[in-house]
Design an enzyme around this catalytic site. Structure first.
Site, PDB file in Angstrom:
ATOM      1  N   ASP A  69       0.844  -1.197   0.000  1.00 18.95           N
ATOM      2  CA  ASP A  69       0.000   0.000   0.000  1.00 18.95           C
ATOM      3  C   ASP A  69       0.877   1.244   0.000  1.00 18.95           C
ATOM      4  O   ASP A  69       1.661   1.465   0.919  1.00 18.95           O
ATOM      5  CB  ASP A  69      -0.913  -0.008   1.226  1.00 18.95           C
ATOM      6  CG  ASP A  69      -2.093   0.939   1.085  1.00 18.95           C
ATOM      7  OD1 ASP A  69      -1.889   2.077   0.624  1.00 18.95           O
ATOM      8  OD2 ASP A  69      -3.217   0.542   1.422  1.00 18.95           O
ATOM      9  N   SER A 119      -7.025   4.360  -1.619  1.00 23.29           N
ATOM     10  CA  SER A 119      -6.800   2.919  -1.545  1.00 23.29           C
ATOM     11  C   SER A 119      -8.060   2.089  -1.732  1.00 23.29           C
ATOM     12  O   SER A 119      -7.965   0.891  -1.995  1.00 23.29           O
ATOM     13  CB  SER A 119      -6.156   2.553  -0.194  1.00 23.29           C
ATOM     14  OG  SER A 119      -4.876   3.120  -0.080  1.00 23.29           O
ATOM     15  N   HIS A 180      -9.961  -2.850   6.647  1.00 19.71           N
ATOM     16  CA  HIS A 180      -9.423  -1.627   6.057  1.00 19.71           C
ATOM     17  C   HIS A 180      -9.671  -1.654   4.552  1.00 19.71           C
ATOM     18  O   HIS A 180     -10.175  -2.639   4.005  1.00 19.71           O
ATOM     19  CB  HIS A 180      -7.935  -1.495   6.381  1.00 19.71           C
ATOM     20  CG  HIS A 180      -7.441  -0.088   6.420  1.00 19.71           C
ATOM     21  ND1 HIS A 180      -6.736   0.487   5.379  1.00 19.71           N
ATOM     22  CD2 HIS A 180      -7.543   0.868   7.368  1.00 19.71           C
ATOM     23  CE1 HIS A 180      -6.423   1.729   5.691  1.00 19.71           C
ATOM     24  NE2 HIS A 180      -6.910   1.989   6.889  1.00 19.71           N
ATOM     25  N   THR A 182      -7.967  -1.916   1.628  1.00 21.25           N
ATOM     26  CA  THR A 182      -7.465  -2.952   0.722  1.00 21.25           C
ATOM     27  C   THR A 182      -8.149  -4.296   0.921  1.00 21.25           C
ATOM     28  O   THR A 182      -8.735  -4.844  -0.014  1.00 21.25           O
ATOM     29  CB  THR A 182      -5.943  -3.091   0.852  1.00 21.25           C
ATOM     30  OG1 THR A 182      -5.325  -1.873   0.410  1.00 21.25           O
ATOM     31  CG2 THR A 182      -5.417  -4.253   0.023  1.00 21.25           C
ATOM     32  N   ASP A 345       2.044   2.627   3.587  1.00 21.46           N
ATOM     33  CA  ASP A 345       1.212   3.807   3.345  1.00 21.46           C
ATOM     34  C   ASP A 345       1.126   4.699   4.577  1.00 21.46           C
ATOM     35  O   ASP A 345       1.256   5.925   4.491  1.00 21.46           O
ATOM     36  CB  ASP A 345      -0.179   3.331   2.937  1.00 21.46           C
ATOM     37  CG  ASP A 345      -1.151   4.465   2.692  1.00 21.46           C
ATOM     38  OD1 ASP A 345      -0.984   5.194   1.700  1.00 21.46           O
ATOM     39  OD2 ASP A 345      -2.099   4.618   3.493  1.00 21.46           O
ATOM     40  N   ASP A 386      -1.101   0.001  -4.811  1.00 18.31           N
ATOM     41  CA  ASP A 386      -2.367   0.628  -5.184  1.00 18.31           C
ATOM     42  C   ASP A 386      -2.159   2.051  -5.702  1.00 18.31           C
ATOM     43  O   ASP A 386      -2.863   2.526  -6.586  1.00 18.31           O
ATOM     44  CB  ASP A 386      -3.343   0.620  -4.007  1.00 18.31           C
ATOM     45  CG  ASP A 386      -2.708   1.074  -2.700  1.00 18.31           C
ATOM     46  OD1 ASP A 386      -1.494   1.364  -2.670  1.00 18.31           O
ATOM     47  OD2 ASP A 386      -3.437   1.122  -1.684  1.00 18.31           O
ATOM     48  N   HIS A 387      -1.146   2.712  -5.171  1.00 18.41           N
ATOM     49  CA  HIS A 387      -0.848   4.098  -5.550  1.00 18.41           C
ATOM     50  C   HIS A 387       0.523   4.445  -5.024  1.00 18.41           C
ATOM     51  O   HIS A 387       1.156   3.653  -4.315  1.00 18.41           O
ATOM     52  CB  HIS A 387      -1.888   5.057  -4.951  1.00 18.41           C
ATOM     53  CG  HIS A 387      -2.032   4.906  -3.460  1.00 18.41           C
ATOM     54  ND1 HIS A 387      -1.083   5.384  -2.584  1.00 18.41           N
ATOM     55  CD2 HIS A 387      -2.978   4.298  -2.703  1.00 18.41           C
ATOM     56  CE1 HIS A 387      -1.444   5.087  -1.339  1.00 18.41           C
ATOM     57  NE2 HIS A 387      -2.591   4.422  -1.387  1.00 18.41           N
ATOM     58  N   HIS A 462      -1.223  11.024  -1.224  1.00 16.69           N
ATOM     59  CA  HIS A 462      -0.828  10.057  -2.234  1.00 16.69           C
ATOM     60  C   HIS A 462      -0.208  10.777  -3.427  1.00 16.69           C
ATOM     61  O   HIS A 462      -0.386  11.980  -3.617  1.00 16.69           O
ATOM     62  CB  HIS A 462      -2.036   9.254  -2.716  1.00 16.69           C
ATOM     63  CG  HIS A 462      -2.634   8.392  -1.653  1.00 16.69           C
ATOM     64  ND1 HIS A 462      -3.858   7.772  -1.788  1.00 16.69           N
ATOM     65  CD2 HIS A 462      -2.169   8.039  -0.427  1.00 16.69           C
ATOM     66  CE1 HIS A 462      -4.119   7.074  -0.700  1.00 16.69           C
ATOM     67  NE2 HIS A 462      -3.119   7.231   0.143  1.00 16.69           N
TER      68      HIS A 462
END
Length: 532
Positions: A69, A119, A180, A182, A345, A386-387, A462
């Site tokens: 993440d 996310s 969460h 994800t 993250d 994811d980013h 992000h």
């Protein structure tokens, strides 16, 4: 003495001996002055690349997705250097386990309504195969964030469900809460990623029949074989003291409906070789051969950072992955496993690069462990993010400079030093007497140091650039070029012959498209992978 051996042996000595072979490493650095060293290295790499012309078109019995993440490309590079420096090397020449994967692609991460994604929408893309709005999980872009009445009819299912429907065992392992963003996209259909329990939901949503994410974890796909992470407080009635922190009210249960979801799960699984654990000791007391279902909730919310983890009470990501695979691989039809290094993250959001990068290194260890327990012959493994984040490192640092160290130059504007690692925005923005803080006056190598940021924000944001997709195993070559993020689960499903693409899985005679080879040959392939 080492000059009588090949460069490859030098690498082998580094891998085996680590810091105890510094004389070998010094010889290796000396070889870098010789053009022949680089040419030989390139020729070995070329020879290995030519073997990839023989594509692995096997059917993937097992499919594993490692999701870092927030693990953008700068984070991957910095984690690589950190891994090497932790082993006494310069770091730049180190290989992460994911670096060894033969195929790399780029993933376009935007949400349907966001250039820079979150996310939740991204998880819907790489798990459910459709792009979605930010803040929503397991629903299409027709669903509107926080509007409960837009949920029904817009649900989309995930590859975890496709695998379960095909008879495979399935698992979720994360360092965050199991409800969460994800992991929730693997099983939930929710227009608000923050509806962890009904205690976090507005009355209107509850009255309209929307379910909280924790409840959906146990009801939507009630037989998920392995679930490990944090999130205990979302499973218990409001004000129920936590088993590990009974005196801390912030960890008490949050549910308004009075349900004990853990107790309900335990009752349902007691005759199905199902076990609930909340600490490392209980986890390790289990024999995976005697476990068919496992629920492990090790913290009230997210698991601690790896650097702060109590190694006596909380398992590492690598340890959880080890147990998960040993349970899941008993299924003759194979398994699907989602593994999230979720606190990479969180470290970046906090501006704590050291925490984030150690989380990334730990996820790489988990990838290594998974590789030892599986075979590239029948297991497709994908590593992606994811980013990204607005994290960077630069400043013309010298070879071997500590990844957390200072740049070798000072600013020609304010005449002050700066760390190589910086953020575009975040909590690290700090002025002292109206000017940028002099980092030489603080301990910038401490675990929770917040790297300087250009724009003050309470939480760093992000980043919007593409992220990497690393893949190995059956059909891994299909993950190539620059792809939309939602393409990922379609490739994984195609490789495993689940979901909507199955026609290629059988020949005209009806027999499997690819027959199995002997376990011995599979083992040899795995050994070749590790050594080369």
């Amino acid at each position: 003495i080492f000059k009588n051996y090949s460069t490859q042996l030098c690498w082998l000595c580094l891998i085996i001996c680590g810091q105890r072979c510094k004389h070998v490493f010094l010889w290796f650095v000396e070889q870098e002055k010789d053009p022949g060293f680089w040419k030989e290295w390139a020729q070995r790499t070329l020879k290995n690349a030519l073997t990839l012309q023989d594509l692995n078109k096997n059917v993937a019995k097992n499919i594993i997705l490692f999701l870092g993440d927030g693990m953008g490309v700068p984070t991957v590079t910095a984690a690589r250097i950190l891994k090497g420096q932790l082993n006494g090397q310069n770091g730049e020449e180190t290989q992460l386990e994911m670096d060894k994967f033969p195929y790399v692609a780029l993933s376009k991460t935007y949400n349907t309504n966001a250039q820079v994604p979150d996310s939740a929408g991204t998880a819907t893309a790489y798990l459910c195969g459709v792009k979605a709005n930010e803040g929503t999980v397991g629903v299409s872009a027709a669903a509107v964030k926080s509007q409960c009445n837009t949920t029904r009819g817009n649900e989309v299912t995930s590859i975890l469900k496709w695998a379960k429907d095909a008879g495979k065992s399935v698992g979720i392992v994360t360092t965050t809460r199991v409800n969460h963003a994800t992991p929730s996209a693997a099983y939930a259909h929710c227009v608000d990623r923050d509806w962890y329990s009904d205690g976090e939901m507005p009355d209107e949503a509850l009255q309209n029949g929307c379910k909280d994410i924790a409840r959906q974890l146990f009801e939507n796909i009630p037989d998920i074989d392995v679930i490990m992470g944090g999130g205990r407080r979302s499973m218990y009635p409001r004000n129920t003291p936590d088993v590990e922190y009974p005196g801390e009210k912030k960890h008490n249960g949050t549910r308004k409906d009075g349900r004990n979801l853990v107790g309900e799960w335990t009752d349902r699984m007691k005759d199905k070789r199902g076990y609930y654990v909340w600490n490392k000791k209980d986890l390790f007391s289990l024999n995976p051969n005697n476990v068919d279902y496992l629920l492990g909730l090790f913290e009230p919310a997210d698991l601690p950072y790896e650097l702060e983890r109590n190694k006596e009470t909380d398992p590492s990501l690598t340890e959880m992955v080890d147990v998960a695979i040993k349970i899941l691989q008993k299924n003759e039809r194979g398994f699907y496993l989602l593994v999230e290094g979720g606190r990479i993250d969180h470290g970046h959001h906090d501006g704590k690069a050291k925490q984030a990068l150690h989380e990334a290194v730990e996820m790489d260890r988990a990838i290594t462990r998974a590789g030892l327990l599986t075979s590239i012959y029948d297991t497709l493994t994908v590593v992606t993010a994811d980013h990204s984040h607005v994290f960077s490192f630069g400043g013309y640092t010298h070879r071997g400079n500590s990844i957390f160290g200072l740049a070798p130059i000072i600013s020609d504007i304010d005449q002050k030093p700066f760390t190589s690692i910086l953020y575009g925005n975040g909590p690290g923005f700090k002025l002292v007497n109206g000017a940028r803080e002099n980092v030489s006056t603080v301990d910038f190598k401490q675990n929770n140091y917040q790297a300087q940021a250009a724009v003050p924000l309470s939480m760093e944001t992000h980043g919007g650039e593409d992220v990497a997709i690393f893949s190995k195993g059956p059909m891994a070559h299909l993950l190539h070029g620059v792809q939309e993020q939602h393409y990922i689960p379609h490739v994984m499903a195609y490789a495993a012959c689940i979901g909507q693409n199955k026609d290629h899985c059988r020949t005209n005679s009806g027999s499997p498209f690819l027959s199995h080879i002997s376990p011995t040959l599979a083992l040899l392939l795995s050994v070749k992978w590790l050594l080369c």
